[in-house]
Design an enzyme around this catalytic site. Structure first.
Site, short mmCIF file in Angstrom:
data_model
loop_
_atom_site.label_atom_id
_atom_site.label_comp_id
_atom_site.label_asym_id
_atom_site.label_seq_id
_atom_site.Cartn_x
_atom_site.Cartn_y
_atom_site.Cartn_z
N ARG A 11 43.05 15.68 -44.54
CA ARG A 11 42.70 16.49 -45.74
C ARG A 11 42.85 18.23 -45.59
O ARG A 11 43.58 18.65 -46.08
CB ARG A 11 41.27 16.19 -46.16
CG ARG A 11 40.95 16.60 -47.62
CD ARG A 11 40.42 18.07 -47.52
NE ARG A 11 39.22 18.54 -47.11
CZ ARG A 11 38.82 19.79 -46.66
NH1 ARG A 11 39.28 20.65 -47.25
NH2 ARG A 11 37.71 20.08 -46.00
N ASP A 12 41.78 18.69 -44.78
CA ASP A 12 42.08 20.05 -44.42
C ASP A 12 43.09 20.52 -44.02
O ASP A 12 43.65 21.52 -44.17
CB ASP A 12 40.74 20.41 -43.89
CG ASP A 12 40.26 21.85 -43.77
OD1 ASP A 12 40.96 22.60 -44.41
OD2 ASP A 12 39.28 22.04 -43.24
N HIS A 208 31.08 22.11 -39.82
CA HIS A 208 32.57 22.16 -39.83
C HIS A 208 32.91 23.65 -39.56
O HIS A 208 32.45 24.58 -40.08
CB HIS A 208 33.08 21.88 -41.39
CG HIS A 208 34.35 22.13 -41.51
ND1 HIS A 208 35.20 21.00 -41.96
CD2 HIS A 208 35.30 23.11 -41.54
CE1 HIS A 208 36.31 21.43 -42.16
NE2 HIS A 208 36.45 22.51 -42.00
N HIS A 210 35.61 26.92 -38.05
CA HIS A 210 36.86 27.15 -37.86
C HIS A 210 37.19 28.04 -36.73
O HIS A 210 36.16 28.45 -35.97
CB HIS A 210 37.41 27.95 -39.15
CG HIS A 210 37.47 27.18 -40.21
ND1 HIS A 210 37.99 27.50 -41.56
CD2 HIS A 210 37.64 25.52 -40.07
CE1 HIS A 210 38.26 26.76 -42.21
NE2 HIS A 210 37.85 25.56 -41.70
N CYS A 241 47.04 28.78 -38.54
CA CYS A 241 47.43 29.54 -37.27
C CYS A 241 46.14 30.45 -36.98
O CYS A 241 45.64 31.33 -37.75
CB CYS A 241 48.36 30.23 -37.88
SG CYS A 241 48.95 31.29 -36.48
N ASN A 250 41.36 25.34 -38.45
CA ASN A 250 40.34 24.35 -37.74
C ASN A 250 40.43 24.21 -36.46
O ASN A 250 41.27 24.21 -35.78
CB ASN A 250 40.82 23.09 -38.60
CG ASN A 250 40.36 22.91 -39.98
OD1 ASN A 250 39.29 22.71 -40.30
ND2 ASN A 250 41.53 22.74 -40.82
ZN ZN Z 1 38.53 23.61 -42.57
#
Ligand code: ZN
Length: 318
Positions: A11-12, A208, A210, A241, A250
């Protein structure tokens, strides 16, 4: 298994790159990930195909993945209509993002906090109307919880207030998301404790993060030390990136699994099988860059992962 690694690459990751992966390849990715030991995968997002053509097959992917025994199939839903589609497809877990920065919410979703919270109430009611045993887990995700590229600082009190509002609207749980990569370990610790103080420990178990500024794993470790148990990551850091401003970035599943396994914390995931999943996805994505250090360096000589130790201990008991 001591921690749950929720793979969000399909998904992400895929929503952040222009290339469209075939439905068949996504299914094989999911199959291989399950074989490697994943028990939760966010497989898509119920947004209109014209907005994210990369995820236009989400309903088909959810229905397929829901047939895999032992797998929790998660999907992102932008609104009540997306939730209706996710329920029809058979998703086990649905996540509604609420951007803690209202400017960010208006810019990206064209909706105020009040409008998103109203949707949360509608979705919670839709779920209650389903027969018991068919009700998905409903998570409200507190995105931009650690800062926003439009507003800058997002006050902790605002995040806590929205966590309470999401729970009152009928969410089963809230999740923290550092959408912009502004978080640091101290902020993560402080935020988790503040939210727990307001809604209780069982209402926040996952985060979640990053890796936009290189603090992804440090932030995960801070969250783990405080007591969170579910961590999102993307295979090969697909779609982000770390050196490009505005990129999602991510954290890389391979490095995250390695960190926990090396610490003696079992993820249930086999690293060699995980590297094979990476090779498959890389072959599908052609020249799209993948990230991560562990797959390139390989495992340390004599490395015994925690998951293997716990499996052999179970074997000894049997
Ligand atoms: Zn994410």
């Amino acid at each position: 298994m001591n921690v749950l690694i929720s793979e969000v690459g399909p998904r992400d990751g895929l929503q952040s790159i222009a290339r469209i992966m075939s439905t068949e390849a996504k299914k094989i990715w999911i199959d291989k990930a399950v074989a490697a030991g994943f028990t939760e995968i966010e497989v898509g997002s119920f947004v209109p195909a014209k907005v994210l053509p990369q995820l236009a097959d989400t309903a088909e992917i959810v229905a397929y993945a829901a047939g895999i025994p032992g797998l929790t199939v998660a999907a992102l839903i932008p609104n009540a209509r997306g939730a209706a589609n996710a329920l029809a497809a058979g998703a086990h877990k649905i996540t509604l993002p609420l951007s803690c920065s209202e400017s960010h919410s208006l810019a990206n979703l064209r909706r105020t906090h009040a409008q998103v919270l109203e949707d949360a109430r509608i979705i919670a009611q839709m779920i209650r109307e389903l027969p018991e045993g068919q009700r998905p887990h409903f998570e409200g995700s507190l995105s931009t919880a650690f800062g926003c590229t439009i507003e800058g600082v997002v006050p902790q009190a605002k995040v806590v207030e929205l966590a309470e509002a999401l729970m009152e609207a009928g969410c089963d749980e809230v999740g923290l998301a550092d959408t912009t990569g502004y978080a640091d370990p101290a902020a993560v610790r402080s935020m988790i404790r503040a939210i727990w103080g307001a809604v209780g420990k069982e209402a926040l178990t996952g985060i979640h993060v990053h890796n936009t500024r290189g603090l992804g794993l440090a932030n995960v470790l801070a969250a783990y030390d405080v007591g969170l148990t579910t961590f999102d990551s993307s295979l090969g850091g697909v779609g982000g990136c770390p050196f490009a401003p505005g990129a999602s970035g991510n954290i890389v599943t391979e490095d995250l699994v390695f960190m926990f396994e090396a610490m003696g914390v079992s993820t249930g995931i086999d690293l060699d099988a995980l590297f094979a999943v990476r090779n498959y996805v890389q072959a599908q994505l052609g020249d799209e860059p993948l990230y991560g250090f562990t797959p390139l360096a390989g495992l340390p000589l004599g490395f015994v992962p925690a998951t293997q130790q716990s499996t052999s201990n179970e074997g000894a008991l049997a």
